[in-house]
Design an enzyme around this catalytic site. Structure first.
Site, PDB file in Angstrom:
ATOM      1  N   LYS A 173       0.677  -1.194   0.006  1.00  0.00           N
ATOM      2  CA  LYS A 173       0.055   0.133  -0.005  1.00  0.00           C
ATOM      3  C   LYS A 173       0.829   1.243   0.147  1.00  0.00           C
ATOM      4  O   LYS A 173       2.102   1.185   0.154  1.00  0.00           O
ATOM      5  CB  LYS A 173      -0.982   0.013   1.420  1.00  0.00           C
ATOM      6  CG  LYS A 173      -1.906  -1.296   1.100  1.00  0.00           C
ATOM      7  CD  LYS A 173      -2.939  -1.106   2.286  1.00  0.00           C
ATOM      8  CE  LYS A 173      -3.813  -2.215   2.348  1.00  0.00           C
ATOM      9  NZ  LYS A 173      -5.142  -2.257   3.341  1.00  0.00           N
TER      10      LYS A 173
ATOM     11  N   TYR B 153     -12.409  -2.055  -2.914  1.00  0.00           N
ATOM     12  CA  TYR B 153     -13.008  -1.811  -1.512  1.00  0.00           C
ATOM     13  C   TYR B 153     -14.597  -1.696  -1.702  1.00  0.00           C
ATOM     14  O   TYR B 153     -14.987  -1.364  -0.619  1.00  0.00           O
ATOM     15  CB  TYR B 153     -12.189  -0.977  -0.697  1.00  0.00           C
ATOM     16  CG  TYR B 153     -10.865  -1.566  -0.377  1.00  0.00           C
ATOM     17  CD1 TYR B 153     -10.796  -2.894   0.579  1.00  0.00           C
ATOM     18  CD2 TYR B 153      -9.788  -0.815  -0.498  1.00  0.00           C
ATOM     19  CE1 TYR B 153      -9.485  -3.262   0.779  1.00  0.00           C
ATOM     20  CE2 TYR B 153      -8.366  -1.167  -0.057  1.00  0.00           C
ATOM     21  CZ  TYR B 153      -8.283  -2.404   0.665  1.00  0.00           C
ATOM     22  OH  TYR B 153      -7.065  -2.838   0.982  1.00  0.00           O
TER      23      TYR B 153
ATOM     24  N   ASN C  71      -2.006   0.419   6.836  1.00  0.00           N
ATOM     25  CA  ASN C  71      -1.505  -1.016   7.398  1.00  0.00           C
ATOM     26  C   ASN C  71      -0.432  -1.640   6.361  1.00  0.00           C
ATOM     27  O   ASN C  71      -0.493  -2.927   6.440  1.00  0.00           O
ATOM     28  CB  ASN C  71      -2.581  -1.554   7.988  1.00  0.00           C
ATOM     29  CG  ASN C  71      -3.712  -2.086   7.033  1.00  0.00           C
ATOM     30  OD1 ASN C  71      -3.624  -1.861   5.824  1.00  0.00           O
ATOM     31  ND2 ASN C  71      -4.665  -2.759   7.291  1.00  0.00           N
TER      32      ASN C  71
ATOM     33  N   HIS D  83      -2.161  -5.459   1.683  1.00  0.00           N
ATOM     34  CA  HIS D  83      -3.662  -5.940   1.377  1.00  0.00           C
ATOM     35  C   HIS D  83      -3.102  -7.467   1.147  1.00  0.00           C
ATOM     36  O   HIS D  83      -2.201  -7.873   0.500  1.00  0.00           O
ATOM     37  CB  HIS D  83      -4.296  -5.499   0.235  1.00  0.00           C
ATOM     38  CG  HIS D  83      -5.366  -6.613  -0.336  1.00  0.00           C
ATOM     39  ND1 HIS D  83      -6.486  -6.558   0.422  1.00  0.00           N
ATOM     40  CD2 HIS D  83      -5.486  -7.292  -1.397  1.00  0.00           C
ATOM     41  CE1 HIS D  83      -7.203  -7.581  -0.246  1.00  0.00           C
ATOM     42  NE2 HIS D  83      -6.714  -8.012  -1.157  1.00  0.00           N
TER      43      HIS D  83
ATOM     44  N   GLU E   1      -9.639 -11.041  -7.829  1.00  0.00           N
ATOM     45  CA  GLU E   1      -8.724 -10.001  -7.594  1.00  0.00           C
ATOM     46  C   GLU E   1      -7.440 -10.005  -8.793  1.00  0.00           C
ATOM     47  O   GLU E   1      -7.081  -9.166  -9.077  1.00  0.00           O
ATOM     48  CB  GLU E   1      -8.242  -9.780  -6.208  1.00  0.00           C
ATOM     49  CG  GLU E   1      -9.129  -9.300  -5.143  1.00  0.00           C
ATOM     50  CD  GLU E   1      -8.874  -9.561  -3.736  1.00  0.00           C
ATOM     51  OE1 GLU E   1      -9.639  -9.191  -2.723  1.00  0.00           O
ATOM     52  OE2 GLU E   1      -7.760  -9.902  -3.356  1.00  0.00           O
TER      53      GLU E   1
HETATM   54  P1  ATP Z   1      -7.218  -5.911   3.455  1.00  0.00           P
HETATM   55  O1  ATP Z   1      -8.452  -6.252   2.706  1.00  0.00           O
HETATM   56  O2  ATP Z   1      -6.697  -4.456   3.079  1.00  0.00           O
HETATM   57  O3  ATP Z   1      -6.231  -6.946   3.051  1.00  0.00           O
HETATM   58  P2  ATP Z   1      -8.135  -6.855   5.798  1.00  0.00           P
HETATM   59  O4  ATP Z   1      -8.932  -7.563   5.093  1.00  0.00           O
HETATM   60  O5  ATP Z   1      -7.140  -7.150   6.951  1.00  0.00           O
HETATM   61  O6  ATP Z   1      -7.368  -5.648   4.966  1.00  0.00           O
HETATM   62  P3  ATP Z   1     -10.501  -5.104   6.057  1.00  0.00           P
HETATM   63  O7  ATP Z   1     -11.475  -5.487   7.110  1.00  0.00           O
HETATM   64  O8  ATP Z   1     -10.980  -5.803   4.633  1.00  0.00           O
HETATM   65  O9  ATP Z   1      -9.159  -5.848   6.572  1.00  0.00           O
HETATM   66  O10 ATP Z   1     -10.613  -3.776   5.747  1.00  0.00           O
HETATM   67  C1  ATP Z   1      -9.724  -3.158   4.466  1.00  0.00           C
HETATM   68  C2  ATP Z   1      -8.920  -2.103   4.829  1.00  0.00           C
HETATM   69  O11 ATP Z   1      -9.750  -1.081   5.190  1.00  0.00           O
HETATM   70  C3  ATP Z   1      -7.948  -2.278   6.024  1.00  0.00           C
HETATM   71  O12 ATP Z   1      -6.706  -3.051   5.611  1.00  0.00           O
HETATM   72  C4  ATP Z   1      -7.569  -1.077   6.386  1.00  0.00           C
HETATM   73  O13 ATP Z   1      -6.724  -0.342   5.471  1.00  0.00           O
HETATM   74  C5  ATP Z   1      -8.988  -0.208   6.254  1.00  0.00           C
HETATM   75  N1  ATP Z   1      -9.598  -0.142   7.339  1.00  0.00           N
HETATM   76  C6  ATP Z   1     -10.219  -1.448   7.907  1.00  0.00           C
HETATM   77  N2  ATP Z   1     -10.911  -1.041   8.863  1.00  0.00           N
HETATM   78  C7  ATP Z   1     -10.562   0.409   9.192  1.00  0.00           C
HETATM   79  C8  ATP Z   1     -11.097   1.103  10.303  1.00  0.00           C
HETATM   80  N3  ATP Z   1     -11.843   1.021  11.248  1.00  0.00           N
HETATM   81  N4  ATP Z   1     -10.555   2.513  10.164  1.00  0.00           N
HETATM   82  C9  ATP Z   1      -9.891   2.904   9.144  1.00  0.00           C
HETATM   83  N5  ATP Z   1      -9.658   2.040   8.187  1.00  0.00           N
HETATM   84  C10 ATP Z   1      -9.856   0.744   8.197  1.00  0.00           C
HETATM   85 MG    MG Z   2      -9.913  -7.405   3.375  1.00  0.00          MG
END
Ligand code: ATP
Ligand code: MG
Length: 140
Positions: free
Chosen positions: A11, A51, A114, A117, A128
């Site tokens: 990211k 997303y 974070n 992904h 994807e």
């Molecule tokens: P990713 O899909 O990016 O691999 P993930 O599967 O661990 O991450 P998801 O719940 O799918 O987590 O959330 C997608 C992304 O949205 C997260 O990686 C983060 O960048 C962002 N995100 C998730 N929760 C929050 C939150 N509470 N506040 C801000 N951003 C968030």
């Molecule tokens: Mg996710």
């Protein structure tokens, strides 16, 4: 264990801090192989669609803004049980909850920024991957 493919994004918070190599060192050390890779700058349309599952969440707008704030590296990873294996290497979404040694524990700045992904299922991995790569760009 079955060989699988999963989709990975490094990211913008990580490309900005020059962490592409450090993150991929952890991925490769886990045994996963990087079999496709390119650096792109996502459009708002691409990030919004990627997303879309989070469209109703309060952080959606900021998330799209963050994902388009700089370049990302999109990758295909291959290996034993790759979907779950890579989720393990990444660590929990919130770096405060991530295990020692994981990418997010070591590099993530926040729950949003974070660093990486990873696909959450084999089915989503295939969707994807097909979204970002042609078959001839994936060399296993
Ligand atoms: P990713 O899909 O990016 O691999 P993930 O599967 O661990 O991450 P998801 O719940 O799918 O987590 O959330 C997608 C992304 O949205 C997260 O990686 C983060 O960048 C962002 N995100 C998730 N929760 C929050 C939150 N509470 N506040 C801000 N951003 C968030
Ligand atoms: Mg996710």
């Amino acid at each position: 264990m079955a060989q699988q493919r999963t989709f990975s994004i490094i990211k913008p918070d990580a490309t900005r801090r020059n962490l592409t190599g450090a993150i991929n060192a952890k991925i490769e050390a886990s045994g996963l192989r990087i079999i496709a890779q390119k650096r792109i700058h996502m459009t708002s349309e691409q990030a919004g669609e990627f997303y879309a599952v989070h469209k109703e969440r309060p952080f959606y707008g900021e998330l799209v803004e963050f994902m388009t704030s700089g370049p990302v590296v999109v990758q295909v990873l291959e290996g034993d049980d790759a979907v779950a294996a890579y989720r393990g290497v990444m660590g929990a979404t919130n770096p405060a909850d991530a295990d020692e040694g994981t990418i997010r524990k070591e590099f993530a700045e926040s729950i949003e920024a974070n660093s990486v992904h990873g696909s959450d299922s084999l089915e989503n991995a295939a969707i994807e991957i097909a979204h970002f790569f042609n078959d001839d760009e994936i060399v296993g």
